[in-house]
Enzyme design. Structure first.
Site, short mmCIF file in Angstrom:
data_model
loop_
_atom_site.label_atom_id
_atom_site.label_comp_id
_atom_site.label_asym_id
_atom_site.label_seq_id
_atom_site.Cartn_x
_atom_site.Cartn_y
_atom_site.Cartn_z
N HIS A 17 -87.59 12.89 -65.38
CA HIS A 17 -88.98 13.12 -65.77
C HIS A 17 -89.60 11.94 -66.51
O HIS A 17 -90.56 12.12 -67.27
CB HIS A 17 -89.07 14.40 -66.62
CG HIS A 17 -88.85 15.65 -65.82
ND1 HIS A 17 -89.86 16.34 -65.21
CD2 HIS A 17 -87.71 16.30 -65.51
CE1 HIS A 17 -89.37 17.38 -64.56
NE2 HIS A 17 -88.05 17.38 -64.74
N HIS A 104 -73.64 22.10 -65.93
CA HIS A 104 -74.42 20.87 -65.93
C HIS A 104 -73.86 19.88 -66.95
O HIS A 104 -72.94 20.21 -67.71
CB HIS A 104 -75.89 21.17 -66.23
CG HIS A 104 -76.86 20.31 -65.49
ND1 HIS A 104 -77.01 18.97 -65.77
CD2 HIS A 104 -77.70 20.58 -64.47
CE1 HIS A 104 -77.92 18.46 -64.96
NE2 HIS A 104 -78.35 19.41 -64.15
N ASP A 397 -83.04 23.26 -55.97
CA ASP A 397 -82.62 23.64 -54.63
C ASP A 397 -81.59 24.76 -54.67
O ASP A 397 -80.64 24.69 -55.46
CB ASP A 397 -81.97 22.45 -53.91
CG ASP A 397 -82.93 21.29 -53.72
OD1 ASP A 397 -83.47 21.18 -52.62
OD2 ASP A 397 -83.09 20.48 -54.66
#
Length: 457
Positions: A17, A104, A397
């Site tokens: 980002h 993650h 996704d």
């Protein structure tokens, strides 16, 4: 580290980002024609928002060459490539600033650096791979122009759905990249009688081998399980604007994969799978034993990609069940120019022997796990150790496999380009193999070469 390669070196930059992501390439030979048009196709193939089965993040991923070219040709100086992040939504990750996402890298980055990019995955995000894909496109152009090298990756499996082995074997050296994209593209069919309830009805029908569900590029119609059926008489009314790209070049299997992904998406979950890469036109003699064998460099490259969990070359793990008499690849005379004197009649080894390319196709497979960030509520803990429930937001996704082929293709070409340049420095020219007479002479040639070296000394 963020740099890959020895002579053909690539450094990627950027987070998911920030304002832009990209790469700096060092080692590209001068005089090669290069514009954004040579790079953009691969970036377009990996971009988000390609269909309803991928993340809805709307990024065009348009590349700009910042340096290293003039009048459309490379200068031999570092090439800078930049791709803007246009659809940034850091606010989607606000609630995750105190909670590491299960599966993650949030926690390990905080553990290692004492800080992290809290918006998205930072450097562990798949946005980082844009620089790799862009740099790989440059390497691929150079390899194709000099050796006719072709690198193609396709989706081999999603979950427990896989292309049958006999289908892959019948293709020999695999499909072209155009075939992978075209044959793996499906139009979702929607019963006009159900109107807006089509997806709900599709998900509820568990064992429907009758109702048309997909149409492939050739006009054939299939059920949700990939069974070919006659198209409905009013086919035009069934056609929708939902076109999904699976990059599985076997339509029957692609239909089954699409069904799995649609189910997973509806459940706010994710699914992984495997990819197969086939490289043809690879020069013999590449690879640096012992620690930089060609397959070791490929494994390094593939396992550096996000979410990768496995690598195998040739027959891989299946080969452990074969006897040596069956697994050995017999040598035969080669008729290909520039390939040395010999080739092999089979390719169980996957294109290398002793970590050095033979000149036969390189074939390997990569396993990619399910995406970590999912919409389901998950029991976890905050960074302070307090128990909590995380229901992640953001755009992700349900399955990254359809967008992953350009990533593997890019990293493969980076490995091959660097290996070619390394071998050229050894030989002091443009060849990648020694004098063919030295190959043909066997032991005598080795002794002769040693004698010449001794005389020169």
């Amino acid at each position: 580290m963020s740099t890959f390669g020895t002579i053909f070196r690539v450094t990627t930059f950027g987070e998911s980002h920030c304002k832009a992501v990209g790469a700096i390439i060092d080692g590209v030979p001068p005089g090669m024609e290069l514009t954004e048009a040579d790079i953009q196709p691969q970036l377009t193939r990996r971009r988000p928002g390609q269909s309803t089965l991928t993340t809805p993040r709307d990024e065009k991923d348009r590349v700009t060459i910042l340096s290293g070219t003039e009048f459309g040709k490379t200068l031999g100086t570092p090439i800078g490539l930049s791709v803007p992040n246009e659809d940034q939504r850091p606010g989607d990750y606000k609630e995750m600033s105190k909670v590491p996402r299960p599966g993650h890298a949030d926690y390990t980055y905080q553990l290692k650096y004492g800080t992290r990019a809290s918006s998205g995955g930072g450097r562990s995000s798949a946005r980082e791979t844009i620089g790799r894909v862009a740099a790989g496109a440059v390497a691929e152009k150079w390899l194709k122009e000099n050796f006719g090298t072709r690198v193609v990756t396709w989706v081999q499996s999603v979950g427990d759905v896989s292309i049958p082995d006999d289908v892959v074997a019948a293709k020999g050296t695999g499909w072209t990249r155009e075939e992978v994209d075209r044959l793996g593209e499906l139009v979702i069919l929607k019963d006009p009688a159900l109107k807006d309830e089509t997806e709900k009805a599709f998900l509820a029908a568990a064992d429907d081998d009758v109702t048309p569900a997909y149409r492939d590029c050739g006009g054939c119609v299939y059920t949700r399980e990939g069974v070919k059926v006659n198209p409905p008489s009013d086919l035009k009314a069934w056609l929708s604007t939902d076109v999904v790209t699976l990059r599985c070049p076997h339509p029957e299997t692609a239909c089954r994969m699409a069904t799995v992904i649609r189910k997973v998406k509806a459940a706010k979950d994710s699914i992984g799978g495997t990819l197969t890469t086939m490289c043809t036109g690879v020069p013999p003699g590449l690879g640096e034993p012992c620690f930089d064998r060609l397959e070791a460099k490929l494994a390094h490259a593939m396992m550096s990609l996000p979410a990768t969990k496995g690598f195998e070359i040739g027959t891989g793990f299946r080969g452990t069940a074969m006897r040596g008499s069956a697994h050995n690849d017999p040598f035969v005379a080669s008729t290909e120019p520039g390939s040395g004197k010999l080739t092999t009649s089979t390719n169980n080894a996957g294109g290398t022997l002793g970590g050095i390319t033979v000149g036969t196709p390189i074939e390997f497979r990569v396993a990619i796990k399910a995406v970590s960030t999912i919409g389901q509520a998950q029991q976890t803990a905050t960074f302070d150790g307090e128990s909590t429930v995380l229901e992640a937001k953001g755009r992700h996704d349900p399955c990254v496999l359809p967008r992953a082929p350009p990533l593997l293709e890019g990293m493969t070409t980076l490995v091959l380009a660097d290996a070619v340049m390394f071998q050229r420095t050894r030989l002091g020219g443009s060849n990648t193999i020694v004098d063919p007479e030295l190959i043909a002479g066997g032991e005598a040639a080795v002794n002769g070469q040693a004698s010449k070296k001794a005389r020169r000394a």
